[in-house]
Design a protein around this motif. Structure first.
Motif, PDB file in Angstrom:
ATOM      1  N   LEU A  36       0.837  -1.199   0.000  1.00 41.42           N
ATOM      2  CA  LEU A  36       0.000   0.000   0.000  1.00 41.42           C
ATOM      3  C   LEU A  36       0.872   1.250   0.000  1.00 41.42           C
ATOM      4  O   LEU A  36       0.583   2.225  -0.718  1.00 41.42           O
ATOM      5  CB  LEU A  36      -0.926   0.006   1.223  1.00 41.42           C
ATOM      6  CG  LEU A  36      -2.024  -1.064   1.192  1.00 41.42           C
ATOM      7  CD1 LEU A  36      -2.826  -1.024   2.482  1.00 41.42           C
ATOM      8  CD2 LEU A  36      -2.937  -0.841  -0.022  1.00 41.42           C
ATOM      9  N   ALA A  37       1.966   1.215   0.793  1.00 43.83           N
ATOM     10  CA  ALA A  37       2.867   2.380   0.832  1.00 43.83           C
ATOM     11  C   ALA A  37       3.432   2.647  -0.550  1.00 43.83           C
ATOM     12  O   ALA A  37       3.473   3.797  -1.010  1.00 43.83           O
ATOM     13  CB  ALA A  37       3.991   2.131   1.834  1.00 43.83           C
ATOM     14  N   LEU A  38       3.845   1.579  -1.235  1.00 45.31           N
ATOM     15  CA  LEU A  38       4.394   1.747  -2.581  1.00 45.31           C
ATOM     16  C   LEU A  38       3.350   2.350  -3.514  1.00 45.31           C
ATOM     17  O   LEU A  38       3.630   3.261  -4.295  1.00 45.31           O
ATOM     18  CB  LEU A  38       4.840   0.392  -3.126  1.00 45.31           C
ATOM     19  CG  LEU A  38       6.120  -0.190  -2.546  1.00 45.31           C
ATOM     20  CD1 LEU A  38       6.426  -1.524  -3.197  1.00 45.31           C
ATOM     21  CD2 LEU A  38       7.280   0.767  -2.765  1.00 45.31           C
ATOM     22  N   GLU A 361      13.856   2.782   1.162  1.00 45.57           N
ATOM     23  CA  GLU A 361      13.548   2.656   2.592  1.00 45.57           C
ATOM     24  C   GLU A 361      12.197   2.013   2.845  1.00 45.57           C
ATOM     25  O   GLU A 361      11.858   1.708   3.991  1.00 45.57           O
ATOM     26  CB  GLU A 361      13.592   4.030   3.272  1.00 45.57           C
ATOM     27  CG  GLU A 361      14.978   4.543   3.565  1.00 45.57           C
ATOM     28  CD  GLU A 361      15.653   5.131   2.340  1.00 45.57           C
ATOM     29  OE1 GLU A 361      14.971   5.254   1.299  1.00 45.57           O
ATOM     30  OE2 GLU A 361      16.849   5.447   2.408  1.00 45.57           O
ATOM     31  N   VAL A 362      11.413   1.816   1.777  1.00 42.27           N
ATOM     32  CA  VAL A 362      10.132   1.149   1.978  1.00 42.27           C
ATOM     33  C   VAL A 362      10.339  -0.206   2.642  1.00 42.27           C
ATOM     34  O   VAL A 362       9.541  -0.635   3.473  1.00 42.27           O
ATOM     35  CB  VAL A 362       9.381   1.007   0.632  1.00 42.27           C
ATOM     36  CG1 VAL A 362       8.203   0.061   0.779  1.00 42.27           C
ATOM     37  CG2 VAL A 362       8.900   2.361   0.172  1.00 42.27           C
TER      38      VAL A 362
ATOM     39  N   THR B 105      11.997   6.789  11.410  1.00 47.43           N
ATOM     40  CA  THR B 105      13.088   7.230  10.558  1.00 47.43           C
ATOM     41  C   THR B 105      12.839   6.809   9.111  1.00 47.43           C
ATOM     42  O   THR B 105      13.008   7.603   8.176  1.00 47.43           O
ATOM     43  CB  THR B 105      14.419   6.637  11.054  1.00 47.43           C
ATOM     44  OG1 THR B 105      14.457   6.759  12.473  1.00 47.43           O
ATOM     45  CG2 THR B 105      15.593   7.371  10.464  1.00 47.43           C
ATOM     46  N   ALA B 106      12.410   5.549   8.947  1.00 47.81           N
ATOM     47  CA  ALA B 106      12.137   5.071   7.592  1.00 47.81           C
ATOM     48  C   ALA B 106      11.056   5.914   6.925  1.00 47.81           C
ATOM     49  O   ALA B 106      11.214   6.377   5.793  1.00 47.81           O
ATOM     50  CB  ALA B 106      11.725   3.605   7.627  1.00 47.81           C
ATOM     51  N   LEU B 107       9.986   6.162   7.665  1.00 51.56           N
ATOM     52  CA  LEU B 107       8.887   6.970   7.136  1.00 51.56           C
ATOM     53  C   LEU B 107       9.370   8.366   6.768  1.00 51.56           C
ATOM     54  O   LEU B 107       9.062   8.883   5.687  1.00 51.56           O
ATOM     55  CB  LEU B 107       7.785   7.100   8.183  1.00 51.56           C
ATOM     56  CG  LEU B 107       6.657   6.076   8.190  1.00 51.56           C
ATOM     57  CD1 LEU B 107       5.733   6.357   9.358  1.00 51.56           C
ATOM     58  CD2 LEU B 107       5.887   6.161   6.878  1.00 51.56           C
ATOM     59  N   ALA B 108      10.143   8.967   7.688  1.00 47.76           N
ATOM     60  CA  ALA B 108      10.590  10.337   7.471  1.00 47.76           C
ATOM     61  C   ALA B 108      11.448  10.424   6.221  1.00 47.76           C
ATOM     62  O   ALA B 108      11.296  11.350   5.411  1.00 47.76           O
ATOM     63  CB  ALA B 108      11.372  10.838   8.689  1.00 47.76           C
TER      64      ALA B 108
END
Lengths: 404, 315, 510
Positions: A36-38, A361-362, B105-108
């Motif tokens: 979903l994030a992707l 970073e996903v 951190t990953a989200l940011a």
């Protein structure tokens, strides 16, 4: 009586199955959230560029140039020329198994080793020092890395046992102290013996001390082998697996393991049984630190990366990912092997995504979500157990009667 | 010397804000190790808001107030993830918090990269890039001393925290939940609700604290480094301050001096003469916290029920 | 038509795997003292928690003054003027007495808690009912009896007129129990209705008007106390005739096994010493009982003798060897067995299987390990033998996780483990706490058997019945000092009570 004895390990194997299913649930939910994030990220990026795409197209794009890479990991077709992807995955899995073991081992003694990152850092320094400065053979460098990690693990253990400071706090502080300390020692104002001013990194081990590099192996597929001739994977992965088996034996078959687990389950009862709890806390953290340090040795002695003291301003992710590894494995040492390979798989895969659209970073997000879910995996576990326990309710009722 | 005072006050207000947040959470019985992550999210959203308001060209005063509120709201929203797992699902609080730190951190980084539309996780909000609202608007001068609005916020939070904890019904009930949730439940206090409140307040203060750390000091921020352990230092401040507002204020000042030295050691004559590398100064607050904790923790008295999930069924 | 103030009709409450209340009915008349009698885990506390809104029953209704009511949380109970003194006090230890009383019902002045108004009301109540307390003392600093007063004041502060007392006498001396009963009679005279939960028949006889009996979650009936004998009530509670007095032969003490001289142990919670210059001897073939109110240093004394804590001065000698500073393992090797006070805290690793718990004190012995590796088969066989010999019941025998066993069987397992070590000295601390009559009888028999096998037994108990029943010699501990020594044949409970409360003491010898 005899009948009862014949069904001995039932309870424990059901436990194993339910924790495996709980871990798989965590992974699945993590992957769904990652997908979903992707999807959302891709949408935003394309919208920023002024492109409009249909939902179906977006789904396809997310799958093809994003999620497929994560799922394929090192085996992602376009990135696995000469086994490069697989090599990277193995290379990263070995230290992850070790940091995972580190966290899992401490868990068994009732301690939360959030300091694997710092122990890993110090282990890396010891390994590099042994290789670049002392030019020791690889096994001695590995030993050095384990010693470095052990020292850094022993400190929170000592603080916990003798000064009553929570090991989590100490380990966090010593993570940072370790990072800044190692950077200082390597850089030393540009004059450090390990520091190469030309590259702003540590010297390449291959050039200054080839004997310090771990031996390599190849799989005999094709005429040049699966990995070709230039870049071969090291035996680090096998060392890590061997250590995992060793740790399993120690925890489950030995008197030492019995004592450690007794401490972890119930410190007071352990004391009552005549077990020295302070000694056990320090010993357990020391061993946990040694495992994390050894992990750093396995990574840095493979010669694929140097330490960069000027830009290493955050703690190594391998240390924290060890927490995911241990949790996914429900602290089972053998389980750590598989969960480490999984984490390494999605991390490597994340790097193969189309960077213009999908930040790598996903995969860290997926790993973070997985830990978050693992925190309440007990809930899944009891849910799963209930689901399976609906049948033999009668037997349970009978046991109850016997109790009363 | 003015510079040292400036940075000491700056970091003291950051530490005080975040440690107060931690205090509210732990007083309600939830260990909040996620403060670091909450700071990152609060800081990120605050910075994003600055740039949005700058582009929209809204009045400066309104912009400052709104961005602070937004960073607090973002922290609250993020902390609700901790509250959900720790209160409703009775998950391990330390593990849940650690997950949120990693996730933050990953989200940011992902969000920062998307905003930049490039592979750089660095966001700028300085007076060169921002003509209307920039980081400079968060500071003001008194004579030779540069102060920032977060100092005022931190002072207000300290006074409010003291008043809430010791004078109001809410504070009394909050503390009861952290000490003896069964007792609180038996007199009709909703422990789950109080713990949610504790965590949300910590999210609010942590989020603002994150912005206070990032914005007044520099004009751009690389979100790859998160907030460099500041949230964990705040935890040490909270312990050293014995979960009390006054103690936290004193402890925050103490640690802030160490942290400030890392910024300005080269402009202080005798420190510069020592010729120590910058990393030593970076290390200093962490070392100091360990020394302090080693000497004080035998006497330290944490809320009794902290870290223990409350389950209505079991008693 | 009777004037019932509270009726609980056909209440059923289930927990996973157990039906704690099964069609239970309880009717409380206005202005009566109504006893709720039952063994440990008969479902008394569950029933009261239902009434207090802490649990929701699966079936059944509650009526107040003939009207059906729904009690879904303690606030509802308070609104109906129902109050409860819990068995384990629900007090916030670092709060003051005043704050504990008003918590959850704070008088407000604007947004600020009006402590002045609260203090006035509390002091009035305190005077009216003769419940003296210091409103500014912290709860952690006051005695257990005082804490109970705080709990009672909490009810009065909320204007409750239905008062529930859950096992209120367990922590009191006989004299304090008399005082409490006077207070209860006072409440009755004011028209308040009282539910009094207990398993002590004498107390019911002394104070209650009617008595309802529960057994294993089921309702056994309600009797008029005045017209019912103690034996009848006992039979209703247990379901058979009970031999409450264990028979035992005359003791023939032999050599001194345990000798404690001038032991002083610092307290963990305050600056004072928890044990002050305590001395005692235990000989082979006798049961010496250390009696006293909870929290008078017994725990610390035993911890120092068994090695769980360090004394600051004095000596402990076991079979002639000084073990004052010996580690726990060495004490165990020298023949000390210890049935600990808290079986969950010290006695068992609850997440270990039963077999691992059976060797908790011996896993390191040559027979159970070789070269650092556990001999799992030997451990299994040993554990199977103990299970059979001591009749420890569990779902899956040796592989049962200890946590899933019932309290009685957990305790039996500990007793089996400690006795099978064939010790010289058996230290048993509250070995029957929280158990039902069957298990209590069994454990008492085992302890007497140990004595008859010429072992030295040191027993710590808060239950005066148990003390009188088992011991050959009684020592009373008060505020860390041993204040008297008695022969159970020539003393009575009232006398012991005076010493336990510190009202009397024998002069120290030499």
């Amino acid at each position: 009586m005899a009948e009862k004895n014949r069904a001995p390990r039932l309870g424990n194997s059901a436990d194993g199955v339910s924790s495996l299913l709980a871990s798989l649930t965590c992974i699945l939910m993590g992957l769904v959230i990652g997908f979903l994030a992707l999807l959302i990220l891709g949408w935003i990026t394309l919208a920023q560029d002024g492109n409009t795409v249909s939902f179906g197209e977006m789904l396809g794009k997310t799958w093809n140039s994003g999620f497929k890479a994560i799922l394929s990991g090192g085996f992602y077709k376009t990135a696995n020329a000469m086994g490069m992807g697989v090599r990277t995955e193995i290379l990263q899995a070995a230290p992850l198994i070790m940091t995972g073991l580190s966290v899992a081992f401490a868990f068994k003694t009732g301690l939360f080793n959030i300091g694997a990152a710092g122990q890993y850092t110090v282990g890396a320094y010891f390994a590099l020092f042994g290789a670049i400065v002392l030019k020791l053979p690889w096994w001695a460098c590995l030993l050095a890395s384990a010693i470095g990690g052990a020292i850094w693990g022993a400190i929170p253990g000592f603080f916990k046992a003798y000064l009553n400071v929570n090991e989590v706090i100490t380990a966090i502080m010593f993570n940072w102290i370790g990072l800044y300390g190692v950077n200082t020692l390597i850089y030393q104002g540009g004059s450090g013996p390990m520091y190469n001013t030309n590259t702003t990194k540590t010297y390449t081990i291959k050039q200054v001390s080839p004997d310090s590099l771990l031996p390599t192996f190849n799989i005999p597929i094709g005429d040049k082998g699966y990995f070709g001739k230039m870049f071969l994977p090291t035996i680090g992965i096998f060392i890590a697996i061997a250590v995992a088996v060793l740790i399993w034996v120690v925890l489950n078959k030995t008197v030492f393991g019995y004592e450690l687990k007794a401490c972890g389950f119930n410190k007071n009862a352990a004391k009552y049984a005549g077990i020295n709890d302070r000694k056990n806390i320090i010993l357990s953290m020391t061993i946990a630190g040694a495992l994390a340090g050894l992990g750093a040795g396995l990574f840095y002695l493979s010669g694929s990366k140097e330490w960069e003291p000027l830009v290493s301003t955050s703690l190594p992710a391998t240390g924290f990912n060890g927490i995911s590894v241990a949790l996914l494995a429900s602290s089972n040492p053998i389980g750590c092997i598989f969960s480490a390979i999984f984490i390494s798989h999605i991390t490597v895969g994340g790097g193969f995504m189309d960077a213009g659209i999908f930040p790598s970073e996903v995969s860290s997000i997926i790993s973070g979500v997985v830990i978050y879910l693992c925190a309440f995996s007990l809930l899944f576990r009891s849910g799963i157990r209930k689901f399976f326990a609906r049948e033999p309710k009668k037997a349970a009722g009978k046991g109850k009667e016997a109790d009363a | 010397m003015w510079l040292l005072l400036k940075y000491t006050l700056l970091y003291a207000s950051v530490l005080a804000l975040v440690a107060l947040g931690g205090m509210f959470s732990e007083r309600s019985g939830i260990i909040n190790i996620a403060l670091e992550g909450i700071m990152v999210i609060g800081g990120l959203m605050g910075v994003v808001a600055i740039n949005l308001f700058n582009a929209a060209g809204i009045p400066v005063v309104l912009g400052v107030i709104l961005t602070i509120l937004i960073s607090g709201a973002a922290g609250m929203l993020y902390s609700s993830l901790l509250a959900f797992s720790a209160v409703n699902l009775k998950a391990d609080q330390t593990i849940g918090g650690t997950a949120l730190n990693l996730l933050a951190t990953a989200l940011a980084v992902v969000i920062a990269k998307r905003i930049n539309g490039s592979d750089s996780p660095k966001i700028s909000y300085n007076s060169t890039t921002n003509k209307v609202l920039s980081n400079l608007n968060f500071s003001f001068q008194i004579g030779p001393l540069t102060l920032n609005w977060f100092i005022v916020v931190a002072l207000a939070a300290l006074v409010a925290a003291w008043f809430i904890l010791y004078r109001t019904r809410f504070g009394m009930r909050l503390m009861a939940c952290g000490e003896h949730p069964q007792a609180a439940d038996s007199v009709g206090i909703n422990v789950y609700k109080m713990r949610w409140c504790g965590v949300l307040i910590s999210g609010l203060l942590g989020g603002i604290g994150g912005m206070a750390y990032i914005v007044p000091a520099v004009g751009d921020w690389n979100f790859e480094i998160g907030v460099a352990g500041m949230g964990f230092l705040a935890l040490a401040v909270m312990i050293f301050g014995q979960w009390k507002p006054a103690g936290i204020a004193a402890a925050a000042l103490f640690f802030a001096v160490f942290r400030a030295m890392a910024n300005i050691f080269d402009s202080i004559g005798f420190l510069n003469a020592l010729n120590w590398p910058k990393e030593i100064y970076n290390m200093m607050p962490f070392l100091a916290s360990m020394v302090v904790l080693a000497f004080t923790s035998k006497k330290s008295r944490a809320p009794k029920a902290e870290g223990v999930p409350y389950d209505k069924g079991s008693r | 038509m009777e004037d019932y103030v509270i009726e609980m009709l056909h209440i059923t409450k289930e927990f996973p795997g157990i039906r704690a209340n099964d069609d239970v009915t309880l009717q409380l008349k206005r202005g009566e003292i109504h006893a709720l009698l039952g063994e440990n885990s008969a479902g008394k506390s569950t029933l009261m928690s239902v009434l207090f809104g802490l649990y929701q029953p699966e079936q059944g209704i509650i009526k107040k003054d003939g009207q059906e009511v729904k009690i879904s949380n303690p606030n509802d109970a308070t609104a109906l003027h129902i109050g409860m003194v819990h068995q384990h006090f629900k007090l916030v230890e670092c709060f003051t007495v005043l704050d504990n009383i008003i918590l959850g019902a704070e008088p407000m002045k604007g947004v600020v808690v009006d402590r002045a108004a609260a203090r006035k009301k509390v002091m009035e109540l305190s005077q009216r009912y003769g419940l003296k307390v210091d409103p500014d003392a912290r709860v952690e600093d006051i005695s257990v009896g005082m804490q109970q007063r705080v709990e009672i004041l909490k009810m009065l502060y909320r204007d409750n007129d239905i008062l529930i007392f859950d096992e209120p006498t367990a922590v009191l001396t006989p004299q304090e129990i008399d005082e409490l009963m006077d207070i209860m009679r006072g409440f009755k005279a004011e028209g308040k209705s009282i539910l009094f939960i207990t398993h002590k028949l004498a107390e019911i006889k002394a104070v209650a008007d009617r008595c309802s009996v529960l057994r294993k979650g089921k309702y056994m009936g309600t009797v008029d106390v005045a017209n019912t004998s103690v034996e009848e009530m006992s039979r209703l509670m247990v379901g058979r005739d009970v031999q409450l007095v264990s028979t035992k032969d005359e003791s023939h003490p032999g050599d001194v096994v345990l000798q404690v001289d001038n032991l002083t142990v610092p307290s963990k919670v305050s600056k004072k010493d928890a044990v002050k210059h305590a001395s005692l001897q235990v000989r082979a073939g006798e049961i010496v009982c250390l009696a006293g109110i909870e929290g008078n240093g017994q725990t610390e004394f035993i911890h120092a003798v068994t090695g769980l804590d360090k004394p600051s001065s004095g000596t402990v000698t076991l079979c002639g060897r000084d073990i004052t500073h010996a580690p726990i393992r060495r004490r165990s090797k020298l023949g000390m067995s210890h049935i600990p006070e808290d079986r969950h805290k010290h006695g068992l690793v609850l997440d270990y299987p039963l077999e691992y718990n059976m060797v908790l004190q011996r896993y390191w012995e040559k027979g159970f390990q070789q070269g650092g590796f556990l001999k799992k088969r030997v451990i299994r066989e040993y554990s199977d033998r103990l299970i059979e010999q001591y009749d420890v019941r569990s779902g899956q025998g040796s592989t049962t996780i200890a946590r899933s066993m019932s309290g009685g069987n957990q305790q039996k397992a500990i007793v089996a483990r400690e006795i099978d070590k064939d010790p010289q000295l058996l230290i048993a601390v509250q070995p029957t706490r929280g158990l039902d009559v069957g298990a209590i009888e069994y454990i008492h028999k085992q302890i007497i058997a140990q004595r008859d096998a010429k072992k030295a037994v040191l027993l710590v108990s808060l239950e005066l019945d148990e003390v009188m029943n088992l011991s050959d010699r009684i020592l009373v501990m008060y505020e860390g000092e041993i204040v008297g020594e008695f022969d159970p044949k020539t003393t009575d409970v009232q006398t012991l009570g005076l010493y336990m409360a510190g009202a009397k003491r024998m002069d120290k010898e030499g």
